[in-house]
Design a protein around this motif. Structure first.
Motif, PDB file in Angstrom:
ATOM      1  N   ARG A 118      63.139 -15.779  82.627  1.00  0.00           N
ATOM      2  CA  ARG A 118      62.865 -14.855  81.522  1.00  0.00           C
ATOM      3  C   ARG A 118      63.368 -13.440  81.860  1.00  0.00           C
ATOM      4  O   ARG A 118      63.941 -12.754  81.019  1.00  0.00           O
ATOM      5  CB  ARG A 118      61.374 -14.823  81.222  1.00  0.00           C
ATOM      6  N   GLU A 119      63.131 -12.999  83.092  1.00  0.00           N
ATOM      7  CA  GLU A 119      63.589 -11.671  83.521  1.00  0.00           C
ATOM      8  C   GLU A 119      65.116 -11.593  83.500  1.00  0.00           C
ATOM      9  O   GLU A 119      65.685 -10.571  83.094  1.00  0.00           O
ATOM     10  CB  GLU A 119      63.078 -11.362  84.922  1.00  0.00           C
ATOM     11  N   THR A 120      65.765 -12.657  83.946  1.00  0.00           N
ATOM     12  CA  THR A 120      67.229 -12.686  83.938  1.00  0.00           C
ATOM     13  C   THR A 120      67.755 -12.562  82.519  1.00  0.00           C
ATOM     14  O   THR A 120      68.662 -11.776  82.234  1.00  0.00           O
ATOM     15  CB  THR A 120      67.742 -13.985  84.594  1.00  0.00           C
ATOM     16  N   CYS A 121      67.170 -13.312  81.610  1.00  0.00           N
ATOM     17  CA  CYS A 121      67.610 -13.281  80.214  1.00  0.00           C
ATOM     18  C   CYS A 121      67.304 -11.944  79.541  1.00  0.00           C
ATOM     19  O   CYS A 121      68.064 -11.493  78.681  1.00  0.00           O
ATOM     20  CB  CYS A 121      66.949 -14.403  79.419  1.00  0.00           C
ATOM     21  N   ALA A 122      66.214 -11.318  79.926  1.00  0.00           N
ATOM     22  CA  ALA A 122      65.802 -10.067  79.278  1.00  0.00           C
ATOM     23  C   ALA A 122      66.881  -8.987  79.373  1.00  0.00           C
ATOM     24  O   ALA A 122      67.064  -8.211  78.446  1.00  0.00           O
ATOM     25  CB  ALA A 122      64.495  -9.561  79.885  1.00  0.00           C
ATOM     26  N   THR A 132      66.149 -27.319  82.781  1.00  0.00           N
ATOM     27  CA  THR A 132      64.833 -27.963  82.722  1.00  0.00           C
ATOM     28  C   THR A 132      63.960 -27.272  81.689  1.00  0.00           C
ATOM     29  O   THR A 132      64.284 -26.204  81.191  1.00  0.00           O
ATOM     30  CB  THR A 132      64.126 -27.918  84.089  1.00  0.00           C
ATOM     31  N   ASP A 133      62.851 -27.889  81.378  1.00  0.00           N
ATOM     32  CA  ASP A 133      61.919 -27.339  80.406  1.00  0.00           C
ATOM     33  C   ASP A 133      60.758 -26.668  81.120  1.00  0.00           C
ATOM     34  O   ASP A 133      60.439 -26.986  82.258  1.00  0.00           O
ATOM     35  CB  ASP A 133      61.404 -28.449  79.484  1.00  0.00           C
ATOM     36  N   GLU A 134      60.115 -25.736  80.437  1.00  0.00           N
ATOM     37  CA  GLU A 134      59.066 -24.913  81.038  1.00  0.00           C
ATOM     38  C   GLU A 134      57.953 -25.750  81.652  1.00  0.00           C
ATOM     39  O   GLU A 134      57.441 -25.431  82.723  1.00  0.00           O
ATOM     40  CB  GLU A 134      58.486 -23.978  79.975  1.00  0.00           C
ATOM     41  N   ILE A 135      57.568 -26.823  81.006  1.00  0.00           N
ATOM     42  CA  ILE A 135      56.454 -27.625  81.495  1.00  0.00           C
ATOM     43  C   ILE A 135      56.759 -28.262  82.857  1.00  0.00           C
ATOM     44  O   ILE A 135      55.873 -28.544  83.628  1.00  0.00           O
ATOM     45  CB  ILE A 135      56.048 -28.682  80.448  1.00  0.00           C
ATOM     46  N   GLU A 136      58.040 -28.445  83.143  1.00  0.00           N
ATOM     47  CA  GLU A 136      58.464 -29.079  84.399  1.00  0.00           C
ATOM     48  C   GLU A 136      58.830 -28.074  85.483  1.00  0.00           C
ATOM     49  O   GLU A 136      59.224 -28.458  86.568  1.00  0.00           O
ATOM     50  CB  GLU A 136      59.684 -29.970  84.127  1.00  0.00           C
ATOM     51  N   THR A 137      58.712 -26.790  85.204  1.00  0.00           N
ATOM     52  CA  THR A 137      59.220 -25.749  86.088  1.00  0.00           C
ATOM     53  C   THR A 137      58.096 -24.865  86.618  1.00  0.00           C
ATOM     54  O   THR A 137      57.233 -24.450  85.849  1.00  0.00           O
ATOM     55  CB  THR A 137      60.232 -24.874  85.305  1.00  0.00           C
ATOM     56  N   PRO A 138      58.087 -24.579  87.915  1.00  0.00           N
ATOM     57  CA  PRO A 138      57.070 -23.671  88.457  1.00  0.00           C
ATOM     58  C   PRO A 138      57.103 -22.311  87.753  1.00  0.00           C
ATOM     59  O   PRO A 138      58.166 -21.801  87.397  1.00  0.00           O
ATOM     60  CB  PRO A 138      57.461 -23.528  89.932  1.00  0.00           C
ATOM     61  N   THR A 139      55.939 -21.728  87.566  1.00  0.00           N
ATOM     62  CA  THR A 139      55.796 -20.465  86.851  1.00  0.00           C
ATOM     63  C   THR A 139      56.681 -19.366  87.429  1.00  0.00           C
ATOM     64  O   THR A 139      57.272 -18.585  86.676  1.00  0.00           O
ATOM     65  CB  THR A 139      54.321 -20.012  86.864  1.00  0.00           C
ATOM     66  N   VAL A 140      56.797 -19.296  88.736  1.00  0.00           N
ATOM     67  CA  VAL A 140      57.608 -18.238  89.360  1.00  0.00           C
ATOM     68  C   VAL A 140      59.073 -18.361  88.918  1.00  0.00           C
ATOM     69  O   VAL A 140      59.731 -17.354  88.672  1.00  0.00           O
ATOM     70  CB  VAL A 140      57.463 -18.247  90.898  1.00  0.00           C
ATOM     71  N   LEU A 141      59.577 -19.575  88.758  1.00  0.00           N
ATOM     72  CA  LEU A 141      60.960 -19.755  88.313  1.00  0.00           C
ATOM     73  C   LEU A 141      61.099 -19.449  86.827  1.00  0.00           C
ATOM     74  O   LEU A 141      62.104 -18.877  86.395  1.00  0.00           O
ATOM     75  CB  LEU A 141      61.439 -21.173  88.620  1.00  0.00           C
TER      76      LEU A 141
END
Length: 87
Positions: A32-36, A18-27
């Motif tokens: 982002r943390e997972t990818c980091a 999904t895209d950021e605009i469609e996704t709750p901020t917590v997810l």
């Protein structure tokens, strides 16, 4: 990408497609943390770039196309041309 952080059991439930605009901020933050800390983040980014991915999450970045600027879509003819009847 068998060593990708997003392939772990904990990360599989996240909405990677999904895209950021469609996704709750917590997810978004969790993705982002997972990818980091992902060991294949650079390879993921290279793949997304070379395949011209236009959506979803790749290497911690939302690959959705930027929304169109409405001003870019307006008619850009000079006002003088409109006044001269060239419309």
């Amino acid at each position: 990408m068998e060593h990708a952080a997003c392939a772990t059991r904990e990360a599989r439930g996240l909405p990677w497609t999904t895209d950021e605009i469609e996704t709750p901020t917590v997810l978004v933050d969790l993705m982002r943390e997972t990818c980091a800390g992902c060991p294949v983040r650079l390879a993921c980014a290279a793949y997304a770039r070379s395949s011209k991915a236009t959506g979803g999450w790749w290497a911690g970045v939302d690959r959705a196309p930027e929304p169109a600027d409405l001003l870019d879509l307006l008619d850009t003819r000079p006002a003088a041309a409109l006044l001269d009847g060239a419309a």
